[in-house]
Write an enzyme that holds these catalytic residues in place. Structure first.
Site, mmCIF file in Angstrom:
data_model
loop_
_atom_site.group_PDB
_atom_site.id
_atom_site.type_symbol
_atom_site.label_atom_id
_atom_site.label_comp_id
_atom_site.label_asym_id
_atom_site.label_seq_id
_atom_site.Cartn_x
_atom_site.Cartn_y
_atom_site.Cartn_z
ATOM 1 N N GLY A 75 0.796 -1.221 0.000
ATOM 2 C CA GLY A 75 0.000 0.000 0.000
ATOM 3 C C GLY A 75 0.825 1.265 0.000
ATOM 4 O O GLY A 75 0.272 2.363 -0.020
ATOM 5 N N GLU A 99 -4.906 -2.570 4.776
ATOM 6 C CA GLU A 99 -5.905 -2.239 3.762
ATOM 7 C C GLU A 99 -5.433 -2.575 2.360
ATOM 8 O O GLU A 99 -6.229 -2.884 1.473
ATOM 9 C CB GLU A 99 -6.288 -0.761 3.851
ATOM 10 C CG GLU A 99 -5.297 0.246 3.285
ATOM 11 C CD GLU A 99 -4.026 0.387 4.101
ATOM 12 O OE1 GLU A 99 -2.995 0.799 3.533
ATOM 13 O OE2 GLU A 99 -4.064 0.084 5.309
ATOM 14 N N ASP A 100 -4.103 -2.544 2.125
ATOM 15 C CA ASP A 100 -3.579 -2.828 0.784
ATOM 16 C C ASP A 100 -3.900 -4.254 0.334
ATOM 17 O O ASP A 100 -4.276 -4.488 -0.816
ATOM 18 C CB ASP A 100 -2.067 -2.571 0.737
ATOM 19 C CG ASP A 100 -1.318 -3.183 1.905
ATOM 20 O OD1 ASP A 100 -1.944 -3.872 2.747
ATOM 21 O OD2 ASP A 100 -0.099 -2.986 1.995
ATOM 22 N N PHE A 101 -3.757 -5.205 1.249
ATOM 23 C CA PHE A 101 -4.073 -6.598 0.927
ATOM 24 C C PHE A 101 -5.536 -6.751 0.532
ATOM 25 O O PHE A 101 -5.868 -7.451 -0.432
ATOM 26 C CB PHE A 101 -3.745 -7.493 2.128
ATOM 27 C CG PHE A 101 -4.144 -8.939 1.943
ATOM 28 C CD1 PHE A 101 -3.292 -9.831 1.318
ATOM 29 C CD2 PHE A 101 -5.371 -9.405 2.405
ATOM 30 C CE1 PHE A 101 -3.653 -11.161 1.145
ATOM 31 C CE2 PHE A 101 -5.746 -10.732 2.237
ATOM 32 C CZ PHE A 101 -4.882 -11.614 1.616
#
Length: 395
Positions: free
Chosen positions: A210, A235-237
């Protein structure tokens, strides 16, 4: 007795197969890195306009390199973009740096948002929410404050965004800096981290970052925007998972993400790596079992035993071959990611490599024994599946 023998054979075959698989990961990472990284930007057709990009920069506090990092976004060679700086506190010292750069580059479309909107437990999502709502272009680039851009980095990322791609991310790496902590950081991101990152990308596994990710805003809006991911710290995953679950692809750009934060001590680096391990353990619990035994030192012992048990090969010879081969392949991979001469000596590399491989087990233990995460100004408790809750400090 026969059951014990069969069990030992089963374990020996399993560890031998795992050993071969990790060597395959080494080779896939080297091949993928050689094929994808540091490619020249393609020539553009002037008749085809480039899409606009809204760049969201969440900021908290300052770093000695913050001003130069942020300025690199003002000097990019790209025809249509906007900079959306997001700060949660009106007293944040980064505001002065942002305002000075906006005044220095009046021709750049840049805005500053000061707000403490809370849409979830993730402070980064809360920070970015005002900028996301104001974004006017179809492509969103979320970029951390420690990232330094080259003039053609954004162009490289946009050209990687093909019609079937929803997310383009940069492989984390570091700028050249002095000191052993910075050497250790570069060795980690150029060897152990790059091996997992590039091999996962080669086979199409969700392994994004992210810190620098270009995404299609409409696809995020379709699931509720970034606020829909506020319950996760990683949150990136879950951005990427949302895309791949709907049949979209994710790709890495040819340029790595040049992290350029000042690293003062080894402890800061280790805390960061341990935090990532805690997130992985919560999101993908089976990594608790497989990560420690996939590291160089432990896997070498298991491989030496299994080869001795199955084929009567000298275990000491196997272990020496294992260590030397792993070391050399890591050096080759680091040189590919660096794309030039290393900013430290081979002796420095040996010391940093041994330190990283040895203390990996300390970080695994720390992640298991102390699962709570301290990030920015909050402390969080992770739940299975990746969701998190903030722990209120008792007065």
């Amino acid at each position: 007795m026969a059951l014990v023998i069969y069990s030992l054979y089963g374990f020996a075959i399993f560890f031998f197969a795992g050993w071969l698989f990790v060597w395959l990961m080494h080779l896939m990472a080297i091949f993928n890195g050689k094929m994808k990284l540091h490619k020249k930007t393609q020539a553009l057709n002037p008749e085809i306009p480039l899409p606009g990009v809204s760049i969201i920069k969440p900021l908290v506090g300052i770093d000695p390199n913050l001003s130069s990092n942020l300025e690199s976004f003002f000097t990019m060679k790209y025809s249509l973009f906007e900079l959306l700086f997001c700060v949660h506190d009106e007293k944040d010292p980064s505001i002065k740096i942002v305002m000075a750069l906006i005044e220095k580059y009046p021709h750049i479309d840049a805005k500053l948002f000061i707000n403490n909107v809370k849409v979830g437990v993730n402070p980064k999502i809360n920070n970015m929410q005002p900028g996301y709502e104001a974004a006017k272009y179809d492509l969103i680039l979320i970029s951390d404050s420690g990232i330094k851009m080259r003039e053609d980095t954004l162009l490289d990322m946009v050209l990687t965004m093909k019609e079937d791609v929803a997310l383009v991310h940069q492989m984390p790496f570091t700028c050249d800096k002095k000191g052993f902590p910075s050497t250790l950081e570069k060795v980690y991101f150029g060897t152990a981290h790059a091996r997992i990152y590039l091999s996962a990308d080669f086979v199409g596994i969700n392994c994004p970052t992210g810190m620098s990710a270009l995404m299609r805003k409409k696809l995020l809006d379709d699931v509720g925007g970034i606020r829909a991911f506020g319950q996760y710290l990683a949150e990136d995953f879950f951005f990427a998972k949302s895309f791949t679950d709907r049949g979209w692809k994710i790709k890495i750009s040819s340029q790595p993400a040049w992290q350029n934060c000042e690293l003062h001590d080894i402890e800061s680096f280790q805390n960061r790596i341990a935090r990532w391990a805690k997130l992985r353990f919560a999101m993908v619990p089976w990594t608790i079992l497989f990560e420690p035994v996939s590291e160089c030192l432990a896997l070498g012992v298991l491989a030496a035993w299994s080869l001795n048990f199955l084929f009567q090969v000298d275990p000491f010879a196997v272990y020496l071959f294992h260590m030397l081969s792993w070391f050399l392949l890591d050096y080759v991979l680091l040189c590919i990611v660096q794309n030039g001469s290393l900013p430290f000596t081979k002796t420095d590399f040996v010391i940093a490599w041994l330190f990283r491989e040895t203390f990996a087990y300390v970080l695994f233990s720390r992640a298991l024994l102390y699962p709570e995460i301290k990030w920015r100004t909050g402390t969080y408790r992770l739940k299975w599946g990746g969701t998190a809750e903030e722990i209120k400090t008792k007065l």
